[in-house]
Design a protein around this motif. Structure first.
Motif, PDB file in Angstrom:
ATOM      1  N   LEU A  39       0.828  -1.216   0.000  1.00 25.93           N
ATOM      2  CA  LEU A  39       0.000   0.000   0.000  1.00 25.93           C
ATOM      3  C   LEU A  39       0.857   1.258   0.000  1.00 25.93           C
ATOM      4  O   LEU A  39       0.659   2.157  -0.809  1.00 25.93           O
ATOM      5  CB  LEU A  39      -0.924   0.012   1.227  1.00 25.93           C
ATOM      6  CG  LEU A  39      -1.982  -1.082   1.317  1.00 25.93           C
ATOM      7  CD1 LEU A  39      -2.706  -1.016   2.649  1.00 25.93           C
ATOM      8  CD2 LEU A  39      -2.984  -0.972   0.185  1.00 25.93           C
ATOM      9  N   ILE A 237     -15.794   8.955   0.623  1.00 27.61           N
ATOM     10  CA  ILE A 237     -14.552   8.291   0.234  1.00 27.61           C
ATOM     11  C   ILE A 237     -14.850   7.232  -0.827  1.00 27.61           C
ATOM     12  O   ILE A 237     -14.139   7.108  -1.820  1.00 27.61           O
ATOM     13  CB  ILE A 237     -13.870   7.660   1.465  1.00 27.61           C
ATOM     14  CG1 ILE A 237     -13.336   8.771   2.374  1.00 27.61           C
ATOM     15  CG2 ILE A 237     -12.743   6.735   1.049  1.00 27.61           C
ATOM     16  CD1 ILE A 237     -12.769   8.274   3.687  1.00 27.61           C
ATOM     17  N   ARG A 241     -13.385   6.415  -4.553  1.00 28.58           N
ATOM     18  CA  ARG A 241     -12.730   5.141  -4.836  1.00 28.58           C
ATOM     19  C   ARG A 241     -13.427   4.359  -5.940  1.00 28.58           C
ATOM     20  O   ARG A 241     -12.831   3.479  -6.557  1.00 28.58           O
ATOM     21  CB  ARG A 241     -12.717   4.268  -3.576  1.00 28.58           C
ATOM     22  CG  ARG A 241     -11.774   4.725  -2.485  1.00 28.58           C
ATOM     23  CD  ARG A 241     -12.055   3.977  -1.194  1.00 28.58           C
ATOM     24  NE  ARG A 241     -12.101   2.543  -1.409  1.00 28.58           N
ATOM     25  CZ  ARG A 241     -11.188   1.690  -0.971  1.00 28.58           C
ATOM     26  NH1 ARG A 241     -10.198   2.123  -0.264  1.00 28.58           N
ATOM     27  NH2 ARG A 241     -11.280   0.423  -1.203  1.00 28.58           N
ATOM     28  N   VAL A 289      -8.517  11.711  -0.763  1.00 29.55           N
ATOM     29  CA  VAL A 289      -8.968  10.604   0.090  1.00 29.55           C
ATOM     30  C   VAL A 289      -8.306  10.670   1.467  1.00 29.55           C
ATOM     31  O   VAL A 289      -8.935  10.387   2.486  1.00 29.55           O
ATOM     32  CB  VAL A 289      -8.705   9.252  -0.603  1.00 29.55           C
ATOM     33  CG1 VAL A 289      -8.915   8.099   0.347  1.00 29.55           C
ATOM     34  CG2 VAL A 289      -9.611   9.104  -1.799  1.00 29.55           C
ATOM     35  N   SER A 293     -10.098  10.793   5.015  1.00 30.81           N
ATOM     36  CA  SER A 293      -9.808   9.785   6.032  1.00 30.81           C
ATOM     37  C   SER A 293      -9.406  10.437   7.348  1.00 30.81           C
ATOM     38  O   SER A 293      -9.777   9.974   8.425  1.00 30.81           O
ATOM     39  CB  SER A 293      -8.683   8.854   5.581  1.00 30.81           C
ATOM     40  OG  SER A 293      -9.050   8.179   4.408  1.00 30.81           O
TER      41      SER A 293
ATOM     42  N   VAL B 117      -4.232   4.138   5.795  1.00 37.15           N
ATOM     43  CA  VAL B 117      -4.021   3.463   4.513  1.00 37.15           C
ATOM     44  C   VAL B 117      -5.197   2.570   4.128  1.00 37.15           C
ATOM     45  O   VAL B 117      -5.231   2.024   3.041  1.00 37.15           O
ATOM     46  CB  VAL B 117      -2.729   2.601   4.489  1.00 37.15           C
ATOM     47  CG1 VAL B 117      -1.518   3.482   4.600  1.00 37.15           C
ATOM     48  CG2 VAL B 117      -2.742   1.545   5.559  1.00 37.15           C
ATOM     49  N   ARG B 118      -6.166   2.468   5.039  1.00 34.74           N
ATOM     50  CA  ARG B 118      -7.311   1.612   4.756  1.00 34.74           C
ATOM     51  C   ARG B 118      -8.064   2.088   3.511  1.00 34.74           C
ATOM     52  O   ARG B 118      -8.671   1.313   2.802  1.00 34.74           O
ATOM     53  CB  ARG B 118      -8.244   1.659   5.966  1.00 34.74           C
ATOM     54  CG  ARG B 118      -9.433   0.776   5.829  1.00 34.74           C
ATOM     55  CD  ARG B 118     -10.309   0.919   7.037  1.00 34.74           C
ATOM     56  NE  ARG B 118     -11.673   0.628   6.672  1.00 34.74           N
ATOM     57  CZ  ARG B 118     -12.724   0.893   7.423  1.00 34.74           C
ATOM     58  NH1 ARG B 118     -12.545   1.449   8.591  1.00 34.74           N
ATOM     59  NH2 ARG B 118     -13.916   0.600   7.021  1.00 34.74           N
ATOM     60  N   MET B 119      -8.023   3.391   3.248  1.00 29.39           N
ATOM     61  CA  MET B 119      -8.854   3.945   2.191  1.00 29.39           C
ATOM     62  C   MET B 119      -8.110   4.151   0.867  1.00 29.39           C
ATOM     63  O   MET B 119      -8.639   4.760  -0.025  1.00 29.39           O
ATOM     64  CB  MET B 119      -9.430   5.282   2.654  1.00 29.39           C
ATOM     65  CG  MET B 119     -10.357   5.161   3.841  1.00 29.39           C
ATOM     66  SD  MET B 119     -11.770   4.112   3.451  1.00 29.39           S
ATOM     67  CE  MET B 119     -12.715   4.246   4.969  1.00 29.39           C
ATOM     68  N   VAL B 120      -6.882   3.684   0.753  1.00 31.88           N
ATOM     69  CA  VAL B 120      -6.146   3.868  -0.506  1.00 31.88           C
ATOM     70  C   VAL B 120      -6.998   3.355  -1.672  1.00 31.88           C
ATOM     71  O   VAL B 120      -7.421   2.203  -1.675  1.00 31.88           O
ATOM     72  CB  VAL B 120      -4.808   3.099  -0.480  1.00 31.88           C
ATOM     73  CG1 VAL B 120      -4.172   3.087  -1.848  1.00 31.88           C
ATOM     74  CG2 VAL B 120      -3.865   3.716   0.532  1.00 31.88           C
ATOM     75  N   PRO B 121      -7.307   4.224  -2.639  1.00 33.90           N
ATOM     76  CA  PRO B 121      -8.194   3.804  -3.728  1.00 33.90           C
ATOM     77  C   PRO B 121      -7.506   2.802  -4.660  1.00 33.90           C
ATOM     78  O   PRO B 121      -6.328   2.962  -4.969  1.00 33.90           O
ATOM     79  CB  PRO B 121      -8.464   5.110  -4.491  1.00 33.90           C
ATOM     80  CG  PRO B 121      -8.071   6.201  -3.574  1.00 33.90           C
ATOM     81  CD  PRO B 121      -6.970   5.644  -2.726  1.00 33.90           C
ATOM     82  N   PRO B 122      -8.243   1.779  -5.092  1.00 33.42           N
ATOM     83  CA  PRO B 122      -7.673   0.802  -6.024  1.00 33.42           C
ATOM     84  C   PRO B 122      -7.106   1.465  -7.283  1.00 33.42           C
ATOM     85  O   PRO B 122      -6.106   0.991  -7.820  1.00 33.42           O
ATOM     86  CB  PRO B 122      -8.869  -0.086  -6.378  1.00 33.42           C
ATOM     87  CG  PRO B 122      -9.808   0.069  -5.243  1.00 33.42           C
ATOM     88  CD  PRO B 122      -9.617   1.442  -4.696  1.00 33.42           C
TER      89      PRO B 122
END
Lengths: 309, 279
Positions: A39, A237, A241, A289, A293, B117-122
């Motif tokens: 990530l 969010i 996404r 984002v 968050s 980092v849970r929301m990092v967009p694909p």
């Protein structure tokens, strides 16, 4: 909790040779390493790639360094701004309608009844279905020739529409699909929030003679305010996404009328093949984002609660 | 006053009526997918919708199973789903345990970054993931997909399991330690049995995402490593738009998540609401 220190002093725990102090690090190591590699590293990589003009099929070694040019280009790129505008419009319509429907239904139907669990099971189904399948189902329903929606509209005298071939109608179609999929989510979490409210407060307001409207507006809604805020931020969010349903349903078209920011990045990278420029736009998406968050974190970090040691 | 309302038959019927209407609206598109999968081409092309009564055919399923590479896609999806779930639960569980139960330098930092980092967009991962595969010359291999799905799911799993660990009284572990158990023994013998439902929720969410994910799978798989959603999307371009087959494929993809929903609805809802209600 750990071994009893040799001399019974708490400082003994802090000696580096005390292996038990390292145990937590062994426990978090694999997870942290995978999240860093899968990530965090990609996000850093996106920053890095945004400085190069790299096209699919060419060697990255040959990609010219362009400095901040992608970012300056982005500022005046109508397509980027259009996709942000589409995303915001999409977010506005879907979230306000989903919140309105979800919250009203939850207020009307919050009382525990027999069989509630059956209904709840049904309401979470749209969230469990693969986004690809959601896209396929609705693409079929909105089909201009054999779609079920045109047929039933025909029964009440509305001409068949080319839903996914017209900018406004396609936008309506993705909003409608999202509402079908996500209203139950709002409904369920608001119900859970309402049922968790302390009954004494609710009783007190009833005894004080508040009528139904006052009871909802001045007692219940303020008490679930933080749930509503978190639900709102989570949905916002998600809007930034989201791309899979749209990818299948409309592909972002016609034109760019349903191309949300995420889908725009994807299309830029793998359709027009500008990997570097797409990375620059994704840096913008990361910033958006992350800010949202942080908003959720400020609302209350569940891992830092007061009951903590 | 409250009890009066519940006993009022008009209210009760109105309540059920509203819920039934909502349930039908929710179910209709899924039902349409299921029935369309059992229709022959003539019936699919017919403009007038048929909801219930027709002669069902298995020809769409037969086509998918024999002509397509369904078995391959299915196998790939199962492998990816099971491995990603296993790794997420194993590593996520250890991490959540350390965050919930031990004190160490950097604990708050790890907890906060995990949530961030849970929301990092694909879509953000797409290009770098593609670049990583080229850079480290990784093959279009299922392992790559398993790795990314584990990374994507860890933050949520850690956060969920953290909440479950917090609910277990510390005294249980302290008693075990007094009895001479090592930290690992405490983890595996005392805590794990109490964490079953927590791991079930985290497992369902992880498997669902790995099973349903499309964009990364589309990018990172080759002809032989495609997963089911990629295969289903391929039906649109591969064969024209063959709705009967597409809907049959969709039905097959939806079966596992649907089964989870029916058997573990309560846990799934607990997972979904945990974030909003507890926070």
């Amino acid at each position: 909790m750990t071994d009893i220190p040799a001399h019974g002093t708490p400082t003994a725990l802090k000696r580096p040779r005390d292996l038990s102090a390292l145990v937590p690090y062994f426990f978090i190591l694999p997870a942290v390493a995978i999240m860093l590699a899968g990530l965090v590293y990609p996000v850093i990589q996106a920053f890095y790639l945004s400085f190069y003009d790299w096209k699919i099929g060419t060697d990255f070694q040959d990609a010219p360094y362009v400095g901040l040019r992608h970012f300056t280009r982005m500022l005046t790129d109508e397509n980027v701004w259009e996709s942000i505008w589409v995303t915001l419009r999409f977010g506005f319509w879907t979230i306000s309608i989903e919140m309105f429907l979800g919250v009203s239904l939850a207020l009307l139907l919050e009382k525990p009844i027999r069989g509630a669990s059956v209904f709840r099971t049904i309401f979470i189904l749209p969230l469990m279905v693969s986004p690809v399948v959601v896209g396929l189902i609705w693409r079929y329903l909105f089909d201009a020739r054999i779609g079920w929606i045109n047929y039933y509209l025909g029964l009440i005298g509305i001409e068949p529409q080319v839903w996914l071939g017209d900018a406004d109608l396609a936008f309506f179609a993705i909003v409608f699909t999202d509402i079908w999929q996500w209203t139950p989510f709002i409904f369920i979490i608001v119900i859970a929030g309402l049922q968790a409210l302390p009954s004494e407060v609710l009783e007190a307001s009833k005894i004080d003679g508040a009528n139904w409207w006052q009871h909802i507006l001045f007692v219940k809604l303020p008490m679930i305010r933080s749930i509503l805020m978190i639900a709102l931020l989570m949905r916002l969010i998600d809007v930034f996404r989201a791309l899979e349903v749209m990818y299948i349903l409309t592909g972002g078209g016609p034109g760019r009328s349903t191309e949300l920011l995420s889908l725009h990045i994807y299309n830029r990278a793998f359709d027009t093949q500008q990997l570097g420029y797409a990375s620059a736009i994704s840096v913008l998406l990361i910033v958006i984002v992350t800010l949202l968050s942080l908003g959720i974190l400020r609302m209350g970090n569940p891992m830092k609660d007061k009951s903590d040691i | 006053m409250i009890t009066k309302q519940i006993n009022n038959p008009l209210h009760v019927w109105g309540h059920y009526g509203a819920l039934i209407v909502l349930a039908l609206v929710t179910l209709a598109p899924i039902w349409i997918m299921v029935v369309t999968g059992f229709k022959d081409d003539v019936l699919v092309q017919q403009k007038e919708p048929v909801w219930f009564f027709f002669v069902p055919t298995l020809e769409n399923y037969e086509y998918i199973m024999t002509r397509g590479k369904f078995d391959r896609y299915l196998w790939n999806s199962v492998i990816v789903g099971v491995w990603a779930t296993f790794l997420t639960l194993l590593f996520g569980g250890l991490c959540a345990y350390a965050l919930a139960r031990t004190e160490f330098r950097g604990r708050v930092l790890v907890a906060n970054s995990t949530l961030l980092v849970r929301m990092v967009p694909p879509a953000v991962l797409a290009v770098p993931a593609f670049a990583m595969v080229i850079k480290f010359s990784l093959d279009a291999d299922l392992a790559v997909l398993i790795f990314f799905y584990t990374a994507l799911n860890l933050p949520f799993a850690i956060w969920l399991l953290f909440g479950f660990y917090k609910q277990i009284p510390v005294e249980l572990e302290e008693a075990a330690i007094v009895d001479g158990a090592t930290p690992l023994q405490v983890f595996f013998r005392v805590l794990l049995p109490l964490m079953k439902s927590g791991y079930a929720v985290a497992g369902i969410f992880t498997f669902r995402i790995a099973w349903n994910e499309f964009i990364l799978a589309l990018l990172l798989t080759g002809r032989t490593s495609r997963t089911l959603p990629v295969g289903a999307a391929g039906f649109i371009t591969d064969t024209g738009v063959e709705w009967g087959r597409i809907m049959a494929m969709g039905t097959l993809i939806v079966i596992p998540p649907l089964l989870f929903t029916f058997f573990a609805a309560r846990q799934i809802i607990a997972g979904m609401t945990a974030g909003a209600v507890k926070g």
